[in-house]
Design an enzyme around this catalytic site. Structure first.
Site, PDB file in Angstrom:
ATOM      1  N   GLU A 140       0.865  -1.192   0.000  1.00 24.83           N
ATOM      2  CA  GLU A 140       0.000   0.000   0.000  1.00 24.83           C
ATOM      3  C   GLU A 140       0.890   1.227   0.000  1.00 24.83           C
ATOM      4  OE1 GLU A 140      -2.066  -0.378   3.705  1.00 24.83           O
ATOM      5  OE2 GLU A 140      -2.820  -2.362   3.197  1.00 24.83           O
ATOM      6  N   LYS A 142       2.375   4.502   1.475  1.00 26.85           N
ATOM      7  CA  LYS A 142       2.444   5.017   2.849  1.00 26.85           C
ATOM      8  C   LYS A 142       1.988   6.473   2.790  1.00 26.85           C
ATOM      9  CE  LYS A 142       5.089   5.023   7.058  1.00 26.85           C
ATOM     10  NZ  LYS A 142       4.858   6.381   7.510  1.00 26.85           N
ATOM     11  N   ASP A 144       1.009  10.163   3.753  1.00 31.03           N
ATOM     12  CA  ASP A 144       1.649  11.108   4.660  1.00 31.03           C
ATOM     13  C   ASP A 144       0.590  12.000   5.288  1.00 31.03           C
ATOM     14  OD1 ASP A 144       3.681  12.216   5.998  1.00 31.03           O
ATOM     15  OD2 ASP A 144       4.607  13.215   4.285  1.00 31.03           O
ATOM     16  N   TYR A 256      -6.695   1.640   6.199  1.00 32.35           N
ATOM     17  CA  TYR A 256      -5.708   0.597   5.879  1.00 32.35           C
ATOM     18  C   TYR A 256      -5.645  -0.558   6.869  1.00 32.35           C
ATOM     19  CZ  TYR A 256      -2.972   3.605   9.009  1.00 32.35           C
ATOM     20  OH  TYR A 256      -2.555   4.370  10.054  1.00 32.35           O
ATOM     21  N   LYS A 344      10.603   3.426   2.757  1.00 28.73           N
ATOM     22  CA  LYS A 344      10.440   4.873   2.610  1.00 28.73           C
ATOM     23  C   LYS A 344      11.061   5.370   1.301  1.00 28.73           C
ATOM     24  CE  LYS A 344       9.307   7.384   5.671  1.00 28.73           C
ATOM     25  NZ  LYS A 344       9.599   7.715   7.066  1.00 28.73           N
ATOM     26  N   CYS A 438      22.970  47.982  -5.080  1.00 24.82           N
ATOM     27  CA  CYS A 438      23.228  46.718  -5.765  1.00 24.82           C
ATOM     28  C   CYS A 438      24.523  46.119  -5.223  1.00 24.82           C
ATOM     29  CB  CYS A 438      23.347  46.978  -7.270  1.00 24.82           C
ATOM     30  SG  CYS A 438      23.960  45.548  -8.180  1.00 24.82           S
ATOM     31  N   CYS A 441      27.197  46.306  -8.565  1.00 20.79           N
ATOM     32  CA  CYS A 441      27.690  47.557  -9.159  1.00 20.79           C
ATOM     33  C   CYS A 441      27.530  48.753  -8.220  1.00 20.79           C
ATOM     34  CB  CYS A 441      26.996  47.826 -10.490  1.00 20.79           C
ATOM     35  SG  CYS A 441      25.286  48.342 -10.293  1.00 20.79           S
ATOM     36  N   CYS A 456      18.052  46.784  -9.185  1.00 20.46           N
ATOM     37  CA  CYS A 456      19.233  47.620  -9.438  1.00 20.46           C
ATOM     38  C   CYS A 456      18.889  48.451 -10.676  1.00 20.46           C
ATOM     39  CB  CYS A 456      20.434  46.723  -9.705  1.00 20.46           C
ATOM     40  SG  CYS A 456      21.777  47.528 -10.583  1.00 20.46           S
ATOM     41  N   CYS A 461      24.781  47.116 -15.369  1.00 25.26           N
ATOM     42  CA  CYS A 461      25.352  46.395 -14.212  1.00 25.26           C
ATOM     43  C   CYS A 461      25.869  45.038 -14.708  1.00 25.26           C
ATOM     44  CB  CYS A 461      24.261  46.218 -13.172  1.00 25.26           C
ATOM     45  SG  CYS A 461      24.631  44.996 -11.921  1.00 25.26           S
TER      46      CYS A 461
HETATM   47  S1  IVH Z   1      -0.205   0.167   8.777  1.00 26.25           S
HETATM   48  C1  IVH Z   1       0.899  -2.072  12.392  1.00 26.25           C
HETATM   49  N1  IVH Z   1      -0.562   1.234   6.434  1.00 26.25           N
HETATM   50  O1  IVH Z   1       2.457   5.045   9.039  1.00 26.25           O
HETATM   51  C2  IVH Z   1       0.645  -1.365  11.119  1.00 26.25           C
HETATM   52  N2  IVH Z   1       0.280   2.608   8.172  1.00 26.25           N
HETATM   53  O2  IVH Z   1       4.824   4.364  10.754  1.00 26.25           O
HETATM   54  C3  IVH Z   1       0.627   0.074  11.323  1.00 26.25           C
HETATM   55  N3  IVH Z   1       0.669   4.928   7.502  1.00 26.25           N
HETATM   56  O3  IVH Z   1       1.011   5.369  12.190  1.00 26.25           O
HETATM   57  C4  IVH Z   1       0.119   0.915  10.297  1.00 26.25           C
HETATM   58  N4  IVH Z   1       0.008   4.709   5.415  1.00 26.25           N
HETATM   59  O4  IVH Z   1       0.011   6.683  10.310  1.00 26.25           O
HETATM   60  C5  IVH Z   1      -0.166   1.431   7.685  1.00 26.25           C
HETATM   61  N5  IVH Z   1      -0.939   2.053   4.299  1.00 26.25           N
HETATM   62  C6  IVH Z   1      -0.554   2.247   5.560  1.00 26.25           C
HETATM   63  C7  IVH Z   1      -0.116   3.506   6.013  1.00 26.25           C
HETATM   64  C8  IVH Z   1       0.297   3.638   7.330  1.00 26.25           C
HETATM   65  C9  IVH Z   1       0.476   5.538   6.340  1.00 26.25           C
HETATM   66  C10 IVH Z   1       1.203   5.568   8.711  1.00 26.25           C
HETATM   67  C11 IVH Z   1       0.344   5.392   9.913  1.00 26.25           C
HETATM   68  C12 IVH Z   1       1.224   4.783  10.959  1.00 26.25           C
HETATM   69  C13 IVH Z   1       2.583   5.066  10.445  1.00 26.25           C
HETATM   70  C14 IVH Z   1       3.512   3.981  10.879  1.00 26.25           C
END
Ligand code: IVH
Length: 706
Positions: A140, A142, A144, A256, A344, A438, A441, A456, A461
Site C-alpha cells: 500500500e 504510505k 503522509d 488501511y 520509505k 546593488c 555595481c 538595481c 550592471c
Molecule cells: S499500517 C501495524 N498502512 O504510518 C501497522 N500505516 O509508521 C501500522 N501509515 O502510524 C500501520 N500509510 O500513520 C499502515 N498504508 C498504511 C499507512 C500507514 C500511512 C502511517 C500510519 C502509521 C505510520 C507507521
C-alpha cells in the site's frame, strides 16, 4: 408546528429519505468521485433536511448528514485507550533492507511452521504451499497524513481517536464526523457481509495537495499563519476544539487496517480491505495484493515514479504479510509488528541551518535574497541554496541567519524553506535586511511599484549583463552549445563582450579563435566548436528571438503569443501598447514591459547589432518547430493516428506521443491538432481534410517525436 409532539409521519419519512439519499450522494461524491446529482441539487436537499431537523429536533439523529458541519466547541479533548495499541512501522531505506525483511520473514515462518504447527488452524500443507509460492505480500502507499482510529458499534460511528502515543489517543469524534468520506453508518445495502457488533478501523486522514495549496492561499489572504505541508494542515485541522473549523477543512481518509473486530471472519489483510470497502470506507486504489518480493520491488519503483503526480502526498510504501495466520505467527515487537515494514522514499523534506543570506542580481536587475544552507540531502539531491524571493517573504516566515529550517524539494521544483523551527533558536540568530544598493555595481536600488521586488537601476550592471547573456544562450533561446555559465562570467569579467549581440562578433577566423581560446579552461578545439555553434544558431524563429531578449515578464508562452500575433519583428517593434494588450493571454503589465523594451533606443541598437552580425529570423515551419521545440509542438496536443506506419507500430507511436505529453485520440474532431497519416489512410484522413486539421506524414511525425 413543533409544539405538537406528534410529527406528521410523512415528514418522518421525508427526513429518513433525505438522510439516506444525502448519505448516498455524499459517498458517490467523496468516495467514488462519481456524483449523480449537481452540487445545487445536493445543497437543495440538504437545506430541506436542515429545515425539517430544525423544526423537529428528534429527527436529527447523530448520523444525519447534517451533522457533518461540526458540533458545539469542546473545552479540551478527552483521552481514551486503544483496545489494541496502534503500532508504528519499522523502516527500510534500501532494497537490501527490504530483502533482509523478506529473508527474516521467510526464515521465521519456516521455523514456526516446523516447530509449532499447532498454532496454525490451516493445514501445514496449505501454509507451506503459500509460503513456497512466495506471493506473500500486500503493498500500500504510505500515506503522509495523520493516523486515526474510528470505532463502529452495531454499524454506527461511536468514537474516533488520534493515535497519540500508540496506547492512548485523544478523542476527536466530533471532528472525524465532519470528514465527508468517513461513513457515519456502515453501508448495508447489497453488502454480503454482516454488520459487525464492533469494528475498529484505522486509517490515515489526509489533505490533497491542491486543497492544501488553496487552504494556504486563503490563510495568506486572511493573514493567518501558513501550514508547512499537507500533513501539518491535516493534524492541525483534526486537533480543533471547534469542530466547525474542522468541517471547513478539506480532509479525507484512506482506511488501511483494523483494531478489534467482532463479528466478521477473515483470513487475509487484503480480504479485510475488501470488506471495509464494502462498508463504504475509501481504500487506496494503489493497493496491490498477492505479490512476490520481486513484484514488491517493481511496485515500489512504479509508486516512486507516480509519486509526484498523485493528488496527495505519500512518503513510501507499506509492505504487509497478507495471510493473517502468518501475521499472528510473526507477532509484534515493542513498537512495531514483525509482519510489516515501511519502505520509505528518499526524503523530499529535510532539516538544515541557514548559514548566510546573500543577494543575487537577475537579468532584469531584480535583487533576490538567497539562503545559503548547510548542505543537506533532500530526495537524493544535495541542496545548499534556497531562494527567499523577497524581503516580504523573509519577514513573513521570519527567517534569520543561523535559523534551523525545514527545506522541501518537490519534483524538479527549486528547493524552498517552508518553515523555521523556532524552538531551535539560541538567540544568536541575525535578522536580514535587503541592501539599499546593488551588491555588484553599487548603484542604488528601487522598489518596483506594487511589486515586492527591488531592482538595481543600472542597466549596464555586470551582474545583470551576465544573467542576460546566460538567458540568451540557454536551451529555449539561442541554444548555443558550449557557452556555459562560468564561460559567460569570464567573457563579461574580462570585458570581451558587453552585450549578447557581441557574441556574434566571433567569426570563423584566426583572430576570433585565438581570442576565445585564450580564456580559462579553453583550447583551440573548444573555441572552434563555440564558433560553429554560434554560426548554427543564427537562423532563429521570431518566437525564440523575442524570448532571448529577456524582456521582463516575457517567458516562452508570451513570446509565442507575440510572434503568432505580430508575425514580424518590425510590426512588434511598431505596435502600440493597446495593440499588444489586446492579444489574448497578454495583460496590461506585460504589454507595458514589451512596449517599453522596444521603445528604449539602447535595445533597438542591440537588435540592429544582432541583425548586422548575421542573425536571421526564419519562418517557423512545422518541421523546424518540431525539431526546434519538441515540447511545445507536442505537449498537450491531440493526435490521431491513421493508416499503416512503416517504421513502427501504432502502439509504439502512441507510446512515443504519450511520453512526450501528447494525447492520442481514436477519432478526428475539431479538437484534433494533428492527424498522422500512414499508408492507406482512410476515412479519418478525409475527415481531417474536411475539418481543416493539420495532416502530417510519417517522416514529419518522426522528426517531431525525435
Ligand atoms: S499500517 C501495524 N498502512 O504510518 C501497522 N500505516 O509508521 C501500522 N501509515 O502510524 C500501520 N500509510 O500513520 C499502515 N498504508 C498504511 C499507512 C500507514 C500511512 C502511517 C500510519 C502509521 C505510520 C507507521
Amino acid at each position: 408546528m413543533t409544539f405538537n409532539n406528534k410529527i406528521d409521519s410523512k415528514l418522518v419519512k421525508e427526513a429518513q429519505y433525505l438522510q439516506d439519499e444525502l448519505t448516498r450522494h455524499n459517498f458517490r461524491y467523496h468516495n467514488l468521485d462519481d456524483p449523480e446529482i449537481s452540487d445545487a441539487e445536493y445543497d437543495k436537499m440538504m437545506a430541506r433536511l436542515v429545515e425539517i431537523e430544525r423544526l423537529y429536533p428528534s429527527l436529527s439523529t447523530p448520523n444525519s448528514p447534517t451533522k457533518r458541519v461540526g458540533a458545539a466547541p469542546l473545552e479540551s479533548f478527552e483521552t481514551a485507550n486503544h483496545s489494541i495499541p496502534m503500532l508504528g512501522l519499522d523502516n527500510a531505506f534500501t532494497d537490501a533492507d527490504l530483502l533482509d525483511f523478506h529473508n527474516r520473514t521467510l526464515k521465521f515462518l519456516a521455523s514456526e511452521l516446523e516447530s509449532k504447527r499447532d498454532i496454525f488452524s490451516s493445514s501445514k500443507e496449505s501454509l507451506n504451499n503459500s509460503l513456497n509460492s512466495q506471493t506473500l505480500y500486500t503493498v500500500e502507499p504510505k500515506l503522509d497524513g495523520v493516523a486515526v482510529e474510528i470505532v463502529y458499534e452495531d454499524g454506527i460511528l461511536t468514537r474516533a481517536t488520534t493515535r497519540g502515543d500508540g496506547v492512548t489517543g485523544e478523542v476527536i469524534t466530533q471532528n472525524v464526523r465532519t470528514i465527508r468520506s468517513v461513513p457515519l453508518k456502515l453501508s448495508k445495502s447489497s453488502n454480503p457481509n454482516p454488520i459487525p457488533k464492533l469494528l475498529e478501523i484505522r486509517g490515515e486522514v489526509i489533505i490533497n495537495r491542491q486543497d492544501f495549496e488553496n487552504l494556504n492561499k486563503s490563510r495568506l489572504e486572511k493573514q493567518e499563519p501558513l501550514f508547512a505541508n499537507p500533513r501539518n494542515a491535516a493534524a492541525g485541522s483534526l486537533r480543533q476544539l471547534d469542530s466547525k473549523i474542522t468541517a471547513s477543512r478539506p480532509l479525507s481518509i484512506f482506511v488501511y487496517g483494523t483494531g478489534v473486530v467482532d463479528g466478521i471472519r477473515v483470513n487475509s489483510h487484503s480480504q479485510i480491505l475488501k470488506i471495509l470497502e464494502s462498508y463504504g470506507f475509501p481504500i487506496n486504489p494503489l493497493v496491490r495484493e498477492g505479490l512476490t518480493i520481486e513484484e514488491v520491488l517493481d511496485h515500489y519503483r512504479e509508486l516512486e515514479k507516480q509519486r509526484e503526480s498523485l493528488l496527495y502526498e505519500i512518503d513510501g510504501m507499506v509492505v504487509k504479510v497478507d495471510n493473517l495466520e502468518f501475521q499472528k505467527a510473526l507477532g509484534v515487537k515493542s513498537r512495531s509488528p514483525r509482519w510489516a515494514i515501511a519502505y520509505k522514499f528518499q526524503a523530499i523534506e529535510a532539516t538544515t541551518t541557514v548559514e548566510d543570506i546573500t543577494v543575487q542580481v537577475g537579468r532584469t536587475g531584480a535583487l533576490t535574497p538567497v539562503a545559503l544552507l548547510e548542505p543537506v540531502n533532500v530526495g537524493g539531491v544535495t541542496v545548499s541554496r534556497a531562494t527567499l524571493h523577497n524581503q516580504d517573504e523573509i519577514d513573513r516566515k521570519d527567517i534569520r541567519v543561523g535559523d534551523t529550517v525545514i527545506v522541501v524539494r518537490a519534483g524538479d521544483v527549486i528547493p524552498k524553506i517552508v518553515k523555521v523551527i523556532e524552538s531551535k533558536r539560541s538567540g544568536d540568530e541575525k535578522k536580514f535586511l535587503m541592501p539599499s544598493e546593488c551588491p555588484v555595481c553599487k548603484s542604488p536600488v528601487k522598489r518596483v511599484d506594487d511589486e515586492a521586488a527591488i531592482k538595481c537601476i543600472n542597466a549596464s550592471c555586470s551582474a545583470q549583463l551576465k544573467e542576460r547573456i546566460k538567458h540568451f544562450v540557454s536551451k529555449s533561446a539561442f541554444d548555443i552549445d558550449g557557452i556555459g555559465k562560468k564561460f559567460v562570467e569570464q567573457l563579461v569579467d574580462k570585458g570581451v563582450v558587453s552585450s549578447f549581440a557581441d557574441l556574434f562578433v566571433f567569426k570563423n577566423d584566426d583572430l576570433s579563435i585565438k581570442r576565445l581560446a585564450s580564456m580559462d579552461r579553453m583550447g583551440r578545439k573548444s573555441a572552434e566548436n563555440i564558433i560553429n555553434a554560434l554560426e548554427k544558431s543564427k537562423n532563429i524563429t521570431l518566437k525564440r528571438l523575442i524570448y532571448s531578449l529577456g524582456i521582463d515578464h516575457t517567458g516562452e508562452s508570451v513570446a509565442s503569443l507575440l510572434s503568432e500575433k505580430f508575425k514580424t519583428l518590425d510590426s512588434l517593434i511598431l505596435a502600440s501598447k493597446e495593440e499588444i494588450e489586446v492579444v489574448e493571454g497578454i495583460g496590461p503589465k506585460i504589454a507595458v514591459s514589451v512596449y517599453d523594451f522596444f521603445h528604449n533606443p539602447d535595445n533597438i541598437v542591440l537588435i540592429n547589432n544582432l541583425i548586422d552580425n548575421g542573425v536571421k529570423i526564419v519562418e517557423q515551419n512545422l518541421l523546424s518547430q518540431a525539431v526546434d521545440s519538441k515540447s511545445d509542438s507536442i505537449r498537450n496536443k491531440t493526435f490521431v493516428l491513421t493508416g499503416t506506419l512503416t517504421s513502427m507500430t501504432r502502439s509504439e507511436a502512441k507510446e512515443l506521443l504519450e511520453k512526450a505529453g501528447a494525447k492520442v485520440a481514436g477519432s478526428v474532431s475539431s479538437k484534433t491538432d494533428f492527424v498522422v497519416a500512414g499508408d492507406s489512410a482512410g476515412s479519418k484522413l478525409t475527415k481531417a481534410h474536411e475539418l481543416g486539421v493539420t495532416v502530417i506524414d510519417e517522416d514529419t511525425f518522426k522528426a517531431m517525436v525525435g
